[in-house]
Design a protein around this motif. Structure first.
Motif, PDB file in Angstrom:
ATOM      1  N   MET A   1       0.853  -1.184   0.000  1.00  9.31           N
ATOM      2  CA  MET A   1       0.000   0.000   0.000  1.00  9.31           C
ATOM      3  C   MET A   1       0.890   1.236   0.000  1.00  9.31           C
ATOM      4  SD  MET A   1      -3.323   0.922   0.754  1.00  9.31           S
ATOM      5  CE  MET A   1      -4.043   2.480   1.033  1.00  9.31           C
ATOM      6  N   ILE A   2       0.579   2.148  -0.880  1.00 12.55           N
ATOM      7  CA  ILE A   2       1.328   3.389  -0.975  1.00 12.55           C
ATOM      8  C   ILE A   2       0.666   4.422  -0.084  1.00 12.55           C
ATOM      9  CG2 ILE A   2       2.035   5.234  -2.527  1.00 12.55           C
ATOM     10  CD1 ILE A   2       2.096   3.169  -4.753  1.00 12.55           C
ATOM     11  N   SER A   3       1.492   5.143   0.700  1.00 10.30           N
ATOM     12  CA  SER A   3       0.925   6.163   1.573  1.00 10.30           C
ATOM     13  C   SER A   3       0.519   7.384   0.756  1.00 10.30           C
ATOM     14  CB  SER A   3       1.943   6.551   2.645  1.00 10.30           C
ATOM     15  OG  SER A   3       3.095   7.093   2.037  1.00 10.30           O
ATOM     16  N   GLU A   4      -0.372   8.167   1.308  1.00 11.74           N
ATOM     17  CA  GLU A   4      -0.862   9.346   0.601  1.00 11.74           C
ATOM     18  C   GLU A   4       0.235  10.395   0.465  1.00 11.74           C
ATOM     19  OE1 GLU A   4      -4.491  11.018   1.904  1.00 11.74           O
ATOM     20  OE2 GLU A   4      -5.626   9.270   1.267  1.00 11.74           O
ATOM     21  N   LEU A   5       0.147  11.145  -0.620  1.00  5.77           N
ATOM     22  CA  LEU A   5       1.078  12.217  -0.907  1.00  5.77           C
ATOM     23  C   LEU A   5       0.785  13.389   0.023  1.00  5.77           C
ATOM     24  CD1 LEU A   5       3.257  12.961  -3.102  1.00  5.77           C
ATOM     25  CD2 LEU A   5       1.388  14.080  -4.324  1.00  5.77           C
ATOM     26  N   THR A   6       1.817  13.909   0.651  1.00  2.28           N
ATOM     27  CA  THR A   6       1.647  15.075   1.520  1.00  2.28           C
ATOM     28  C   THR A   6       1.799  16.346   0.694  1.00  2.28           C
ATOM     29  OG1 THR A   6       3.991  15.265   2.074  1.00  2.28           O
ATOM     30  CG2 THR A   6       2.653  13.791   3.466  1.00  2.28           C
ATOM     31  N   PRO A   7       1.305  17.468   1.209  1.00  2.00           N
ATOM     32  CA  PRO A   7       1.496  18.730   0.491  1.00  2.00           C
ATOM     33  C   PRO A   7       2.970  19.042   0.225  1.00  2.00           C
ATOM     34  CG  PRO A   7      -0.210  19.004   2.126  1.00  2.00           C
ATOM     35  CD  PRO A   7       0.400  17.636   2.353  1.00  2.00           C
ATOM     36  N   HIS A   8       3.822  18.748   1.173  1.00  2.00           N
ATOM     37  CA  HIS A   8       5.261  18.985   0.991  1.00  2.00           C
ATOM     38  C   HIS A   8       5.816  18.116  -0.140  1.00  2.00           C
ATOM     39  CE1 HIS A   8       9.411  19.901   1.932  1.00  2.00           C
ATOM     40  NE2 HIS A   8       9.662  18.600   2.004  1.00  2.00           N
ATOM     41  N   GLU A   9       5.420  16.856  -0.190  1.00  2.00           N
ATOM     42  CA  GLU A   9       5.878  15.954  -1.250  1.00  2.00           C
ATOM     43  C   GLU A   9       5.342  16.397  -2.619  1.00  2.00           C
ATOM     44  OE1 GLU A   9       6.227  11.788   1.264  1.00  2.00           O
ATOM     45  OE2 GLU A   9       4.284  12.423   0.448  1.00  2.00           O
ATOM     46  N   ALA A  10       4.112  16.891  -2.653  1.00  2.00           N
ATOM     47  CA  ALA A  10       3.543  17.387  -3.906  1.00  2.00           C
ATOM     48  C   ALA A  10       4.337  18.577  -4.420  1.00  2.00           C
ATOM     49  CB  ALA A  10       2.072  17.767  -3.709  1.00  2.00           C
ATOM     50  N   ALA A  11       4.685  19.489  -3.527  1.00  2.58           N
ATOM     51  CA  ALA A  11       5.467  20.665  -3.915  1.00  2.58           C
ATOM     52  C   ALA A  11       6.847  20.261  -4.399  1.00  2.58           C
ATOM     53  CB  ALA A  11       5.583  21.620  -2.724  1.00  2.58           C
ATOM     54  N   ARG A  12       7.470  19.329  -3.711  1.00  2.00           N
ATOM     55  CA  ARG A  12       8.807  18.864  -4.107  1.00  2.00           C
ATOM     56  C   ARG A  12       8.759  18.167  -5.461  1.00  2.00           C
ATOM     57  NH1 ARG A  12      11.606  14.418  -0.555  1.00  2.00           N
ATOM     58  NH2 ARG A  12       9.388  14.170  -0.346  1.00  2.00           N
ATOM     59  N   GLY A  13       7.755  17.321  -5.686  1.00  2.00           N
ATOM     60  CA  GLY A  13       7.620  16.626  -6.969  1.00  2.00           C
ATOM     61  C   GLY A  13       7.348  17.585  -8.118  1.00  2.00           C
ATOM     62  N   ALA A  14       6.492  18.582  -7.873  1.00  4.44           N
ATOM     63  CA  ALA A  14       6.192  19.572  -8.902  1.00  4.44           C
ATOM     64  C   ALA A  14       7.435  20.374  -9.254  1.00  4.44           C
ATOM     65  CB  ALA A  14       5.072  20.501  -8.431  1.00  4.44           C
ATOM     66  N   LEU A  15       8.194  20.749  -8.258  1.00  4.96           N
ATOM     67  CA  LEU A  15       9.430  21.502  -8.494  1.00  4.96           C
ATOM     68  C   LEU A  15      10.424  20.672  -9.298  1.00  4.96           C
ATOM     69  CD1 LEU A  15      10.832  24.171  -7.978  1.00  4.96           C
ATOM     70  CD2 LEU A  15      11.739  23.209  -5.855  1.00  4.96           C
ATOM     71  N   ARG A  16      10.534  19.395  -8.966  1.00  4.53           N
ATOM     72  CA  ARG A  16      11.426  18.489  -9.695  1.00  4.53           C
ATOM     73  C   ARG A  16      11.003  18.365 -11.161  1.00  4.53           C
ATOM     74  NH1 ARG A  16      11.950  13.930  -5.884  1.00  4.53           N
ATOM     75  NH2 ARG A  16       9.807  13.674  -6.516  1.00  4.53           N
ATOM     76  N   ALA A  17       9.688  18.477 -11.425  1.00  2.00           N
ATOM     77  CA  ALA A  17       9.171  18.386 -12.792  1.00  2.00           C
ATOM     78  C   ALA A  17       9.214  19.732 -13.510  1.00  2.00           C
ATOM     79  CB  ALA A  17       7.734  17.866 -12.762  1.00  2.00           C
ATOM     80  N   GLY A  18       9.716  20.758 -12.836  1.00  2.00           N
ATOM     81  CA  GLY A  18       9.808  22.078 -13.442  1.00  2.00           C
ATOM     82  C   GLY A  18       8.522  22.880 -13.347  1.00  2.00           C
ATOM     83  N   LEU A  19       7.663  22.527 -12.399  1.00  2.00           N
ATOM     84  CA  LEU A  19       6.386  23.210 -12.204  1.00  2.00           C
ATOM     85  C   LEU A  19       6.297  23.748 -10.783  1.00  2.00           C
ATOM     86  CD1 LEU A  19       4.203  20.423 -13.822  1.00  2.00           C
ATOM     87  CD2 LEU A  19       4.830  22.598 -14.877  1.00  2.00           C
TER      88      LEU A  19
END
Length: 68
Positions: A1-19
């Motif tokens: 089971m994958i844990s839910e994405l946190t707001p901090h993780e969403a921001a980090r992932g978006a930044l890594r994708a150039g967004l």
């Protein structure tokens, strides 16, 4: 089971994708991503049995009957 994405993780992932996201969007993006993930998880559990893959579907070859 994958844990839910946190707001901090969403921001980090978006930044890594150039967004880069504004701070007020982190929670909304995380909530949306978690919802999409739950829908995809449900779709993966469906049993399609003998249904051919989409690549073999030919649009317009079915008999359409519009009578009621």
């Amino acid at each position: 089971m994958i844990s839910e994405l946190t707001p901090h993780e969403a921001a980090r992932g978006a930044l890594r994708a150039g967004l880069p996201l504004g701070g007020d969007r982190h929670e909304g993006v995380a909530t949306t991503a978690n919802h999409i993930h739950s829908v995809i998880t449900t779709l993966r559990e469906l049993d399609f049995g003998d249904i051919p893959p989409a690549a073999s579907y030919r649009a317009g070859r079915e008999n359409a009957d519009a009578t009621l």
